[in-house]
Scaffold this active site. Structure first.
Site, PDB file in Angstrom:
ATOM      1  N   HIS A 174       0.816  -1.215   0.000  1.00 39.14           N
ATOM      2  CA  HIS A 174       0.000   0.000   0.000  1.00 39.14           C
ATOM      3  C   HIS A 174       0.853   1.269   0.000  1.00 39.14           C
ATOM      4  O   HIS A 174       0.334   2.359  -0.228  1.00 39.14           O
ATOM      5  CB  HIS A 174      -0.918   0.009   1.232  1.00 39.14           C
ATOM      6  CG  HIS A 174      -1.986  -1.043   1.161  1.00 39.14           C
ATOM      7  ND1 HIS A 174      -3.317  -0.755   1.023  1.00 39.14           N
ATOM      8  CD2 HIS A 174      -1.904  -2.400   1.177  1.00 39.14           C
ATOM      9  CE1 HIS A 174      -4.009  -1.878   0.967  1.00 39.14           C
ATOM     10  NE2 HIS A 174      -3.179  -2.896   1.067  1.00 39.14           N
ATOM     11  N   ASP A 381       3.277   9.671  -0.468  1.00 36.68           N
ATOM     12  CA  ASP A 381       2.135   8.842  -0.086  1.00 36.68           C
ATOM     13  C   ASP A 381       1.950   7.767  -1.155  1.00 36.68           C
ATOM     14  O   ASP A 381       2.044   8.079  -2.352  1.00 36.68           O
ATOM     15  CB  ASP A 381       0.861   9.724  -0.018  1.00 36.68           C
ATOM     16  CG  ASP A 381      -0.156   9.209   0.991  1.00 36.68           C
ATOM     17  OD1 ASP A 381      -0.196   7.990   1.215  1.00 36.68           O
ATOM     18  OD2 ASP A 381      -0.912  10.030   1.541  1.00 36.68           O
TER      19      ASP A 381
HETATM   20  P1  ADP Z   1      -3.372   6.438   5.116  1.00 36.84           P
HETATM   21  O1  ADP Z   1      -3.731   5.095   4.614  1.00 36.84           O
HETATM   22  O2  ADP Z   1      -1.918   6.748   5.076  1.00 36.84           O
HETATM   23  O3  ADP Z   1      -3.950   6.755   6.454  1.00 36.84           O
HETATM   24  P2  ADP Z   1      -5.276   7.424   3.116  1.00 36.84           P
HETATM   25  O4  ADP Z   1      -5.633   8.814   2.728  1.00 36.84           O
HETATM   26  O5  ADP Z   1      -5.014   6.515   1.973  1.00 36.84           O
HETATM   27  O6  ADP Z   1      -4.036   7.513   4.104  1.00 36.84           O
HETATM   28  O7  ADP Z   1      -6.451   6.778   3.940  1.00 36.84           O
HETATM   29  C1  ADP Z   1      -6.921   7.365   5.113  1.00 36.84           C
HETATM   30  C2  ADP Z   1      -8.308   6.814   5.427  1.00 36.84           C
HETATM   31  O8  ADP Z   1      -8.614   7.154   6.776  1.00 36.84           O
HETATM   32  C3  ADP Z   1      -9.381   7.395   4.553  1.00 36.84           C
HETATM   33  O9  ADP Z   1     -10.344   6.415   4.234  1.00 36.84           O
HETATM   34  C4  ADP Z   1      -9.991   8.499   5.430  1.00 36.84           C
HETATM   35  O10 ADP Z   1     -11.364   8.721   5.203  1.00 36.84           O
HETATM   36  C5  ADP Z   1      -9.781   7.946   6.820  1.00 36.84           C
HETATM   37  N1  ADP Z   1      -9.562   9.052   7.785  1.00 36.84           N
HETATM   38  C6  ADP Z   1      -8.578   9.966   7.778  1.00 36.84           C
HETATM   39  N2  ADP Z   1      -8.711  10.838   8.784  1.00 36.84           N
HETATM   40  C7  ADP Z   1      -9.820  10.471   9.441  1.00 36.84           C
HETATM   41  C8  ADP Z   1     -10.493  10.974  10.590  1.00 36.84           C
HETATM   42  N3  ADP Z   1     -10.055  12.032  11.290  1.00 36.84           N
HETATM   43  N4  ADP Z   1     -11.611  10.325  10.991  1.00 36.84           N
HETATM   44  C9  ADP Z   1     -12.055   9.249  10.308  1.00 36.84           C
HETATM   45  N5  ADP Z   1     -11.453   8.729   9.227  1.00 36.84           N
HETATM   46  C10 ADP Z   1     -10.355   9.326   8.797  1.00 36.84           C
HETATM   47  C1  G6P Z   2      -1.349   3.052   6.192  1.00 40.94           C
HETATM   48  C2  G6P Z   2      -0.700   1.693   6.035  1.00 40.94           C
HETATM   49  C3  G6P Z   2      -1.601   0.610   6.644  1.00 40.94           C
HETATM   50  C4  G6P Z   2      -1.941   0.965   8.072  1.00 40.94           C
HETATM   51  C5  G6P Z   2      -2.551   2.362   8.151  1.00 40.94           C
HETATM   52  C6  G6P Z   2      -2.844   2.813   9.572  1.00 40.94           C
HETATM   53  O1  G6P Z   2      -2.517   3.049   5.445  1.00 40.94           O
HETATM   54  O2  G6P Z   2      -0.443   1.437   4.663  1.00 40.94           O
HETATM   55  O3  G6P Z   2      -0.953  -0.644   6.605  1.00 40.94           O
HETATM   56  O4  G6P Z   2      -2.818   0.019   8.632  1.00 40.94           O
HETATM   57  O5  G6P Z   2      -1.670   3.303   7.562  1.00 40.94           O
HETATM   58  O6  G6P Z   2      -1.707   2.719  10.366  1.00 40.94           O
HETATM   59  P1  G6P Z   2      -1.620   1.785  11.650  1.00 40.94           P
HETATM   60  O7  G6P Z   2      -0.179   1.800  12.037  1.00 40.94           O
HETATM   61  O8  G6P Z   2      -2.533   2.402  12.652  1.00 40.94           O
HETATM   62  O9  G6P Z   2      -2.093   0.416  11.252  1.00 40.94           O
END
Ligand code: ADP
Ligand code: G6P
Length: 472
Positions: A174, A381
């Site tokens: 990912h 990212d």
């Molecule tokens: P990462 O996987 O690095 O966290 P992404 O943007 O790909 O970044 O995915 C983040 C996910 O988490 C999205 O589905 C988003 O809607 C959710 N998210 C981010 N911030 C919040 C928040 N404050 N509350 C609820 N969901 C959140």
């Molecule tokens: C990114 C990573 C995921 C991970 C998520 C949240 O999306 O690619 O593998 O699960 O962040 O991070 P955490 O450490 O809370 O699992």
């Protein structure tokens, strides 16, 4: 809950297009043990993306429940069979916080923070990967497809193949797979590559990550072949770029929900009817939150934007809080918000609203509806699903997306306003452009962005991956 049944280890590979179950193996389960008996939705993009896929088919999810000590017994959650893997306090410290989040995460994200390498972390990473592989081998029946996810579990494909040569095994990363200049730092680079090469299909978010992997496999793991197909001994591994996506329908529908529309109206009123610049991130140093705040502060300092016209809303979900680089990022972000408001807020008009909390999907959708400009500006990212979620909620084609060139999403969402988040002048100019975009231009851009996300939604992504796996 379907009873786990060990497979027939001596059996040959299942035929292509087998209709077995889908077994997801990921560090995180979709639900997280918050406290005694309490479960909450797990954070992050991996869970957001996989949940809708598993909701549509018979599935099994093998992963960590977020706690320490004994794992709960297998259970069923929303039709999904959940098999928790236990992590001890030591595993959490050395495998999760250590090797996964202090070695691999920063290394794979352009070394924005300096990765640390420790022999003990690596040993625990190997042991923990072995435990996930054993759990998957126990659960999988003959003919099932096993789909391993992300940087925590890079050794699982090979370990699982040794235990269960009859299974088809896929792997999806990912996050970015780094170029040689960085990957070569990893003291255990050959073992990691050989671990991944245990899969039949290894897929990445972008073409450049896929290419980096194939090149590293040839250079450091004795593989041969091309960028799309690498051979190790008698086995061939398909290497693919398959950008992940969101459930477009879910966000499109949420955006029309009267409760969400009402909530959005109320938020807008509370923000004083000003133009809204929104960001939504995990509180992670890769997301570029400090750079974004700095850009906004610069516009305010120079009088190019005023608190009577615009307000910035930063929603940040807490993440990996015991890792020092994350604690430091939180401190810096909170310091900047305080400094900006201290200098620029007026009675009843703060310059930056900062919410450090997790929101429901409905509340998140309401904020997306309120955002005149969405700022998605990570320093690096793998993809960034927030950018796609925003686009999916903009049914009336209003709003503008300012997107970092360093997010995987920038490869697809070409009609966003693309920025380099380290170029404060260029970034500020793009934000001003977004605020004054002629409405016809904005509508045309948004229509194309929505078409991109609608056509390549998460179901399309999963279908493409599973077709590769079934055909391998
Ligand atoms: P990462 O996987 O690095 O966290 P992404 O943007 O790909 O970044 O995915 C983040 C996910 O988490 C999205 O589905 C988003 O809607 C959710 N998210 C981010 N911030 C919040 C928040 N404050 N509350 C609820 N969901 C959140
Ligand atoms: C990114 C990573 C995921 C991970 C998520 C949240 O999306 O690619 O593998 O699960 O962040 O991070 P955490 O450490 O809370 O699992």
């Amino acid at each position: 809950m379907p009873k786990a049944k060990p497979g027939d280890h001596a059996a040959p590979s299942p035929p292509a297009r087998s209709r077995g179950r889908l077994i997801v193996v990921a560090n995180r389960l979709p639900v997280n043990r918050a406290g005694a008996g309490d479960w909450s939705r797990s954070p992050g993009g991996l869970v957001s993306a996989l949940e809708p896929i598993l909701a549509r088919r018979r599935g099994v999810w093998v992963g960590w429940d977020g706690g320490t000590g004994r794992a709960p017994r297998p259970f069923v959650h929303q039709n999904l069979s959940i098999h928790p893997v236990a992590l001890s306090a030591r595993d959490v410290e050395q495998f999760y916080n250590g090797m996964s989040n202090r070695s691999l995460w920063p290394l794979y994200h352009d070394a924005i923070r300096t990765p640390e390498f420790h022999r003990r972390w690596w040993e625990t990473y190997q042991d923990t990967n072995q435990r996930f592989a054993r759990a998957a081998a126990r659960v999988a029946r003959r003919g099932d497809l096993v789909w391993v996810h992300d940087y925590h579990l890079q050794l699982v494909p090979r370990m699982l193949r040794e235990l269960r040569p009859d299974l088809r095994i896929g792997f999806f990363l990912h996050i970015p797979f780094p170029p040689e200049e960085l990957f070569a730092w990893l003291p255990w680079r050959t073992a990691v590559l050989k671990g991944l090469l245990g899969a039949d299909v290894v897929a990445f978010q972008t073409q450049s990550s896929a290419q980096n992997f194939s090149r590293m496999a040839r250079r450091y793991a004795g593989a041969e072949g091309t960028d799309a197909r690498v051979e190790t001994g008698p086995r061939a591994v398909r290497v693919r770029a398959l950008p992940i996506s969101i459930d477009f329908q879910e966000f499109d529908t949420l955006a029309a929900d009267p409760k969400v529309v009402r909530a959005a109206k109320e938020i807008r009123q509370r923000l004083g009817g000003r133009r809204v610049l929104l960001s939504v991130d995990r509180l992670d140093y890769t997301k570029g939150i400090e750079h974004r705040l700095y850009m906004f502060e610069d516009l305010l300092d120079r009088g190019l934007i005023g608190v009577d016209d615009a307000v910035m809303v930063q929603i940040a979900v807490p993440s990996r809080e015991v890792v020092p680089d994350y604690t430091q990022t939180r401190t810096q972000v909170e310091h900047s918000v305080g400094r900006i408001n201290g200098a620029h807020a007026e009675p009843g008009r703060v310059a930056v609203h900062y919410f450090r909390r997790s929101l429901s999907r409905q509340d998140l959708a309401a904020y997306y509806l309120v955002a005149d400009v969405m700022l998605v500006t990570p320093l690096r990212d793998g993809m960034n699903l927030v950018a796609k979620e925003y686009v999916a909620t903009r049914r009336d084609l209003s709003g503008a997306l300012v997107l970092s060139e360093f997010a995987g999403a920038a490869r697809e969402l070409r009609r966003a306003l693309l920025v380099n988040p380290r170029d404060v002048d260029g970034f500020g100019a793009a934000v001003r452009q977004a605020l004054s975009l002629p409405s016809e231009d904005a509508r045309q851009r948004m229509a194309i962005l929505r078409m991109n996300v609608r056509r390549h939604d998460v179901h399309d992504w999963a279908r493409a991956f599973l077709e590769e796996l079934e055909g391998s």
